[in-house]
Write a protein that holds these residues in place. Structure first.
Motif, short mmCIF file in Angstrom:
data_model
loop_
_atom_site.label_atom_id
_atom_site.label_comp_id
_atom_site.label_asym_id
_atom_site.label_seq_id
_atom_site.Cartn_x
_atom_site.Cartn_y
_atom_site.Cartn_z
N LEU A 309 0.79 -1.27 0.00
CA LEU A 309 0.07 -0.09 -0.07
C LEU A 309 0.94 1.24 -0.13
CD1 LEU A 309 -2.35 -1.33 2.86
CD2 LEU A 309 -2.39 -1.56 0.21
N PRO A 310 1.27 1.77 -1.05
CA PRO A 310 2.18 3.08 -1.24
C PRO A 310 1.42 4.22 -1.15
CG PRO A 310 1.68 2.13 -3.38
CD PRO A 310 1.03 1.04 -2.48
N LYS A 311 2.32 5.04 -1.01
CA LYS A 311 1.92 6.48 -1.06
C LYS A 311 1.09 6.90 -2.19
CE LYS A 311 6.53 7.99 0.75
NZ LYS A 311 7.64 9.00 0.37
N GLY A 312 0.02 7.51 -1.70
CA GLY A 312 -1.06 8.06 -2.67
C GLY A 312 -1.96 6.73 -3.05
N TRP A 313 -1.92 5.55 -2.53
CA TRP A 313 -2.79 4.39 -2.79
C TRP A 313 -4.15 4.66 -2.29
CZ3 TRP A 313 -5.80 1.12 0.50
CH2 TRP A 313 -6.22 -0.06 -0.18
N ALA A 314 -5.08 4.13 -3.00
CA ALA A 314 -6.49 4.29 -2.69
C ALA A 314 -7.32 2.89 -3.25
CB ALA A 314 -7.41 5.42 -3.04
N PRO A 315 -8.38 2.41 -2.33
CA PRO A 315 -8.89 1.37 -2.99
C PRO A 315 -10.33 1.83 -4.10
CG PRO A 315 -9.90 1.77 -1.11
CD PRO A 315 -8.78 2.68 -1.20
N GLU A 316 -10.47 1.10 -4.95
CA GLU A 316 -11.43 1.60 -6.16
C GLU A 316 -12.85 2.02 -5.44
OE1 GLU A 316 -12.49 -1.61 -8.82
OE2 GLU A 316 -10.31 -1.73 -9.58
N SER A 317 -13.10 1.66 -4.11
CA SER A 317 -14.28 1.96 -3.57
C SER A 317 -14.24 3.65 -3.39
CB SER A 317 -14.61 1.46 -2.37
OG SER A 317 -13.62 1.44 -1.34
N VAL A 318 -13.15 4.12 -3.23
CA VAL A 318 -13.28 5.49 -2.72
C VAL A 318 -12.89 6.39 -4.08
CG1 VAL A 318 -12.88 5.12 -0.37
CG2 VAL A 318 -10.97 5.36 -1.81
N CYS A 319 -12.84 5.76 -5.26
CA CYS A 319 -12.32 6.63 -6.48
C CYS A 319 -13.80 6.71 -7.24
CB CYS A 319 -11.52 5.70 -7.28
SG CYS A 319 -10.02 5.54 -6.63
N ASP A 320 -13.64 7.87 -7.84
CA ASP A 320 -14.94 8.20 -8.79
C ASP A 320 -15.03 7.58 -10.32
OD1 ASP A 320 -12.98 9.77 -10.50
OD2 ASP A 320 -13.50 11.53 -9.58
N ASP A 321 -15.87 7.82 -11.00
CA ASP A 321 -15.88 7.20 -12.24
C ASP A 321 -14.66 7.07 -13.06
OD1 ASP A 321 -18.62 6.31 -11.64
OD2 ASP A 321 -19.29 8.09 -12.75
N ARG A 322 -13.78 8.24 -13.19
CA ARG A 322 -12.67 8.41 -13.75
C ARG A 322 -11.61 7.85 -13.18
NH1 ARG A 322 -12.19 14.69 -13.66
NH2 ARG A 322 -12.91 14.25 -11.39
N GLY A 323 -11.66 7.17 -11.91
CA GLY A 323 -10.54 6.56 -11.18
C GLY A 323 -9.61 7.48 -10.40
N VAL A 324 -10.28 8.81 -10.31
CA VAL A 324 -9.58 9.78 -9.35
C VAL A 324 -10.16 9.63 -7.79
CG1 VAL A 324 -9.16 12.14 -8.93
CG2 VAL A 324 -9.53 11.39 -11.04
N ALA A 325 -9.31 9.27 -6.97
CA ALA A 325 -9.35 9.00 -5.37
C ALA A 325 -10.17 10.32 -4.76
CB ALA A 325 -8.23 8.62 -4.85
N ARG A 326 -11.14 9.84 -4.09
CA ARG A 326 -11.79 11.31 -3.24
C ARG A 326 -10.85 11.19 -1.83
NH1 ARG A 326 -16.00 8.41 -5.52
NH2 ARG A 326 -16.29 7.27 -3.66
N ALA A 327 -10.34 9.97 -1.64
CA ALA A 327 -9.38 9.84 -0.20
C ALA A 327 -8.41 8.81 -0.46
CB ALA A 327 -10.38 9.34 0.82
N SER A 328 -7.29 9.18 0.04
CA SER A 328 -6.07 8.35 -0.23
C SER A 328 -5.11 8.35 0.71
CB SER A 328 -5.58 8.55 -1.62
OG SER A 328 -4.68 9.63 -1.54
N LEU A 329 -4.08 7.55 0.74
CA LEU A 329 -3.00 7.79 1.66
C LEU A 329 -2.04 8.69 1.11
CD1 LEU A 329 -1.24 3.85 1.95
CD2 LEU A 329 -3.03 5.11 3.50
N SER A 330 -1.54 9.58 2.02
CA SER A 330 -0.77 10.86 1.61
C SER A 330 0.17 10.53 0.39
CB SER A 330 -0.05 11.36 2.77
OG SER A 330 0.91 12.48 2.40
N THR A 331 0.39 11.45 -0.37
CA THR A 331 1.37 11.21 -1.38
C THR A 331 2.76 11.49 -0.71
OG1 THR A 331 1.31 13.52 -2.08
CG2 THR A 331 -0.02 12.00 -3.33
#
Length: 378
Positions: A309-331
């Motif tokens: 689970l690297p910096k910036g990681w997010a599961p698909e469940s918190v991403c929008d239709d374009r795959g952009v994360a609404r919440a993620s691990l810090s970059t």
């Protein structure tokens, strides 16, 4: 201006550094001690949930409405006195700050006055009142190192009390104040205290040395940045500047323009394991730090990173239709969960649960969230 002013329909997203959370039934902003005590007392007498809030930097509130009173402490005062019975050399100075004082304002003030003991805790968000509850710490230092006593409103005894440091039973990110959240209250019909515990901190007093030099540097990364050996001292101003630089590089200094700081800082505590569990669960290369109680503390950040689970990681469940994360691990640092600008509390919760599951699957170790959870049960 009245001592306490009520405002309609605020949200916890407006009041926390995560910038998520639902509406609150009532917000009271207290600018005197009596106003704060009165607001808490009224809520308790009515059986209404009460949240005493400072900087809102250690809270993850759900999207659901909070049906209680949020009491926001607006006081920010710092005073000095000399410790009684002190010796003639390096007499300790007692520095007292009201609970609503921003923590870093207290640290900056102490360094400017040539006082040492708090400099390694520079840049930590939140208020003075919250710091002893969590026994906040960073770079080898923690509140327990310098706290002398605090004054608090005891919601059970219904009076102001003074609690000495020894009575607070400090531990790693723990105190009697925090433990009270897990204790049923006879004054509340056996219900748990919460979301604020039995004691609402009013002010805290620290014993600091008037040397202009830091406490011994305990953290290797900080020592390297300062060019000194672990255990050495350095000018307090230099230590503060180095800590602020290190924290900023990890997205741990609040900046409204930087979504890596839309967080609650380090989201998980470092796991503390019995030696047998450490030997069984920790892989070769994982950090191992012996504790005073014979246990082994490891690094939550290392476990997250090495669980894939690297910096910036997010599961698909918190991403929008374009795959952009609404919440993620810090970059910048895997230990921080962040709001990328449009997250809900449900998104942050889903991210936290995904990280917990990832580390459990990889190492068999269950990470424990550090922030206070309001309307969320882990």
């Amino acid at each position: 201006m009245d001592d306490a002013a009520a405002h309609p329909t605020p949200t916890l997203a407006d009041l926390t550094t995560f910038r998520v959370g639902g509406p609150v039934a009532r917000l009271v902003e207290a600018d005197t001690e009596s106003a704060l005590v009165e607001a808490v007392s009224r809520a308790d007498a009515a059986g209404t949930p009460c949240l005493v809030l400072g900087g809102g930097s250690n809270l993850l509130a759900s999207d659901s409405p909070f049906p209680g009173v949020v009491v926001r402490d607006l006081r920010g005062e710092i005073t000095h006195s000399q410790a009684q019975g002190a010796g003639p050399i390096c007499d300790p100075v007692l520095v007292t700050a009201t609970a609503g004082t921003p923590w870093d304002a207290l640290v900056a003030h102490s360094v400017e006055q040539g006082l040492s003991g708090l400099e390694a805790l520079s840049g930590i968000p939140g208020s003075v009142g919250a710091a002893p509850v969590q026994n906040v710490g960073a770079y080898g230092a923690e509140v327990a190192d310098t706290l002398v006593h605090l004054r608090a409103w005891d919601r059970f005894a219904e009076r102001v009390v003074t609690l000495e440091a020894a009575e607070l039973d400090f531990g790693y990110r723990m105190s009697v104040l925090k433990r009270s959240l897990e204790n049923p209250s006879p004054a509340r019909g056996g219900r748990l205290w919460g979301p604020t515990g039995r004691w609402a901190v009013l002010e805290a007093t620290f014993g600091l040395a008037a040397t202009g030099h830091s406490a011994p540097i305990r953290y290797a990364e900080l020592a390297r940045r300062l060019g000194v050996e672990v255990g050495a001292v350095a000018p307090s101003r230099d230590v503060r500047e180095a800590v602020l630089e290190l924290r900023a590089s990890k997205g741990m200094v609040l900046d409204a323009a930087d979504h890596d700081t839309w967080s609650a800082g380090s989201f998980f505590t470092n796991p503390v394991l019995d030696p047998e569990a450490a030997e069984r669960l920790l892989p070769e290369g994982a950090p191992r730090f012996p504790t005073a109680h014979g246990q082994v503390k490891t690094s939550a950040a290392w476990l997250i990173d090495h669980a894939g689970l690297p910096k910036g990681w997010a599961p698909e469940s918190v991403c929008d239709d374009r795959g952009v994360a609404r919440a993620s691990l810090s970059t910048k640092h895997v230990l921080a969960l962040t709001n990328r600008g449009g997250a809900s509390a449900a998104d942050v919760e889903a991210l936290a649960r995904a990280v917990i599951t990832g580390v459990e699957d990889a190492w068999g170790i269950t990470l424990v969230p550090e922030p206070v959870a309001l309307g969320i049960t882990w």
